[in-house]
Write a protein that holds these residues in place. Structure first.
Motif, PDB file in Angstrom:
ATOM      1  N   ALA A  67       0.818  -1.212   0.000  1.00  0.00           N
ATOM      2  CA  ALA A  67       0.000   0.000   0.000  1.00  0.00           C
ATOM      3  C   ALA A  67       0.854   1.265   0.000  1.00  0.00           C
ATOM      4  O   ALA A  67       0.459   2.298  -0.536  1.00  0.00           O
ATOM      5  CB  ALA A  67      -0.930  -0.003   1.214  1.00  0.00           C
ATOM      6  N   LEU A 473       1.271  -1.287 -10.208  1.00  0.00           N
ATOM      7  CA  LEU A 473       1.514  -0.430  -9.040  1.00  0.00           C
ATOM      8  C   LEU A 473       2.996  -0.167  -8.822  1.00  0.00           C
ATOM      9  O   LEU A 473       3.394   0.936  -8.442  1.00  0.00           O
ATOM     10  CB  LEU A 473       0.908  -1.071  -7.786  1.00  0.00           C
ATOM     11  CG  LEU A 473       1.166  -0.347  -6.459  1.00  0.00           C
ATOM     12  CD1 LEU A 473       0.447   0.993  -6.422  1.00  0.00           C
ATOM     13  CD2 LEU A 473       0.747  -1.205  -5.280  1.00  0.00           C
ATOM     14  N   TYR A 485      -1.523   2.959  -4.279  1.00  0.00           N
ATOM     15  CA  TYR A 485      -2.310   1.790  -3.866  1.00  0.00           C
ATOM     16  C   TYR A 485      -3.747   2.209  -3.555  1.00  0.00           C
ATOM     17  O   TYR A 485      -4.708   1.618  -4.058  1.00  0.00           O
ATOM     18  CB  TYR A 485      -1.665   1.148  -2.630  1.00  0.00           C
ATOM     19  CG  TYR A 485      -2.273  -0.163  -2.193  1.00  0.00           C
ATOM     20  CD1 TYR A 485      -1.655  -1.366  -2.506  1.00  0.00           C
ATOM     21  CD2 TYR A 485      -3.451  -0.203  -1.451  1.00  0.00           C
ATOM     22  CE1 TYR A 485      -2.199  -2.582  -2.086  1.00  0.00           C
ATOM     23  CE2 TYR A 485      -4.007  -1.408  -1.040  1.00  0.00           C
ATOM     24  CZ  TYR A 485      -3.376  -2.583  -1.354  1.00  0.00           C
ATOM     25  OH  TYR A 485      -3.929  -3.782  -0.942  1.00  0.00           O
TER      26      TYR A 485
END
Length: 511
Positions: A67, A473, A485
């Motif tokens: 993330a 990502l 993220y």
């Protein structure tokens, strides 16, 4: 004496500060402290709560590093967590190696196919520039990106198509960024990741162009999931499921069609609708100034294109056709085909210097290393049987309820961990049940369909759910277009809801 002690203390303090600054480099201090806290607390959690709870904590920590990929590349903090997991006895080096061997097809694909696409960038940029300039309707262009990505993923694979999308988007972005920084088109050494030299009146257009590319890329990425679920070459786990079920290419497609075809059209409808309502990060238009730059770039490239460059494009086009047929007929593992593409393109286009070839691997190898770290976390999941309670619960229910429950269980677990691993676990479980005579062949087929669609469709919810999303990502493109993220999760949310509901209804009522 006091002076000497002060000098030692100062040098010690300086060493401590230097160590702290070197740890995870330019990552924010709060992030460094968080990772350090994870590493210090994990042995304590293992001692107090046992390996099962600690296993889920490790998964949560690894997801946190994904993330925060724009703060620090996940390889380093995720790798530290994986190393600690091995040292704590949560898994073993042999188990990690086993996971790597089991997923060698994916690793070879990343190493060679992504590099092969690098040598096709001229052709891709040429084709997609023509499309982008010709199709002025954003809704129609988004549909085109989503549909083409889906069709290509069905016959190639999602990671290869994602690599194409990344190469094209970086090409578009670098063209305009050079102009926004008052650099000529041919200035190939320009650093398009640095906005320091962007002229002030170009900044607003640059931000809007980022939003425009973000939406196109996300439509395309979801398209790879829509197409990837349909055929046995679309996603890595599809091959495994087809092998366990004994399905060939056409049979696999027909078995999945009652779920995948309605879901495909629902995905396209969602794509069109999102561009119209302009929510969840979609709807950004291509600024007129950017379109003008891309049109001029295309015209300039046409004018100055030499015979050698035209020959390069022809070679790339011919090899692209070879690639499609080689993948469609599965003449070899995808990664091996990628290596063949590299050899053909470099041989016939005169790229024979080691340094020039090396650039092709810069994008894929860091992600390949990250994927191996991810397999270490998967080894923890496997060795600690973290998903076993869910498996036992689903298979204990009534047969008519099992496909729907299995779809949901696979979907949720794929969002958390990795759809390839989840599919592997569950197809082995239901295959064992079939072999033991606990379920019929007809029921096994239904469960196999539920596993395939459950791991491929709801997993678009998070970047760690699908390798293609994780690749996007952690690619060089993500920071350029500010694709984090959290932003990926938000942009994928409407797709996740629609695809999951439609697919679940089809699994329950259509198979």
């Amino acid at each position: 004496m006091n002076t000497y002690n002060n000098t030692i203390a100062a040098s010690g303090g300086g060493f401590g500060r230097a160590f702290a600054e070197n740890f995870l480099g330019e990552a924010p201090d709060w992030y460094k402290l968080t990772i350090a806290a994870f590493l210090l607390l994990n042995p304590l959690i293992l001692y107090v709560s046992g390996p099962f709870v600690t296993g889920w904590v490790l998964i949560a920590e690894f997801i946190f590093t994904l993330a925060m990929a724009l703060k620090c590349y996940p390889l380093q903090p995720g790798g530290l967590i994986a190393i600690e997991a091995v040292l704590m006895g949560m898994t073993s080096t042999d188990a990690v190696y086993h996971e790597v061997v089991e997923n060698i097809e994916v690793i070879l694909l990343l190493m060679f196919m992504v590099a092969g696409i690098y040598f096709m960038k001229s052709l891709l940029l040429y084709v997609f520039t023509k499309i982008l300039i010709s199709v002025k309707s954003k809704s129609l262009l988004s549909l085109l990106f989503c549909a083409v990505s889906a069709v290509l993923s069905a016959f190639l694979d999602a990671l290869t198509v994602t690599a194409v999308l990344i190469a094209v988007a970086v090409g578009f972005y670098s063209v305009y960024h050079r102009v926004a920084s008052q650099q000529p088109h041919h200035h190939h050494d320009h650093d398009h990741s640095n906005d320091e030299h962007v002229v002030e009146y170009h900044r607003e257009d640059l931000d809007q162009f980022r939003a425009y590319l973000r939406s196109l890329i996300m439509h395309g990425a979801v398209g790879t999931a829509l197409g990837g679920v349909c055929t046995l070459v679309g996603e890595p786990q599809n091959l495994l499921i087809a092998e366990k079920a004994g399905w060939e290419f056409v049979q696999f497609f027909l078995q999945m069609a009652p779920v995948t075809i309605p879901t495909f059209f629902a995905g396209l409808a969602t794509c069109f609708f999102l561009e119209k309502i302009k929510m969840f990060g979609y709807g950004a238009q291509l600024p007129s100034a950017v379109r003008e730059v891309l049109v001029n770039f295309s015209k300039e490239e046409e004018k100055k294109r030499t015979s050698a460059q035209v020959a390069e494009l022809w070679i790339q086009g011919i090899v692209a056709v070879v690639l499609v047929f080689a993948l469609a007929f599965h003449v070899a593992e995808v990664g091996i085909i990628g290596l063949m593409i590299i050899v053909l393109l470099t041989s016939f286009n005169g790229v024979v210097q080691e340094a020039r070839i090396g650039h092709a691997f810069e994008e894929a190898l860091p992600f390949t290393a990250l994927l191996v770290v991810f397999f270490a976390i998967v080894a923890v999941i496997h060795q600690q049987h973290l998903f076993e309670p869910v498996t036992n619960f689903v298979l204990a229910q009534k047969p008519e309820q099992q496909p729907g429950l299995l779809f949901m269980a696979n979907g949720i677990l794929s969002m958390i961990s990795d759809n390839v691993f989840v599919a592997t676990v569950y197809i082995n479980e239901v295959k064992a049940a079939l072999t033991a005579g606990d379920i019929t062949r007809e029921h096994f087929d239904k469960l196999a369909i539920a596993i395939n669609t459950g791991t491929n469709l709801p997993s678009v919810a998070t970047p760690n759910g699908q390798a293609a999303f994780l690749f996007l990502l952690t690619s060089a493109l993500a920071p350029l277009i500010r694709l984090s993220y959290g932003r990926m999760v938000i942009m994928a949310l409407p797709y996740t809801i629609v695809l999951s509901i439609v697919a679940l209804i089809c699994v329950v009522y259509a198979i």
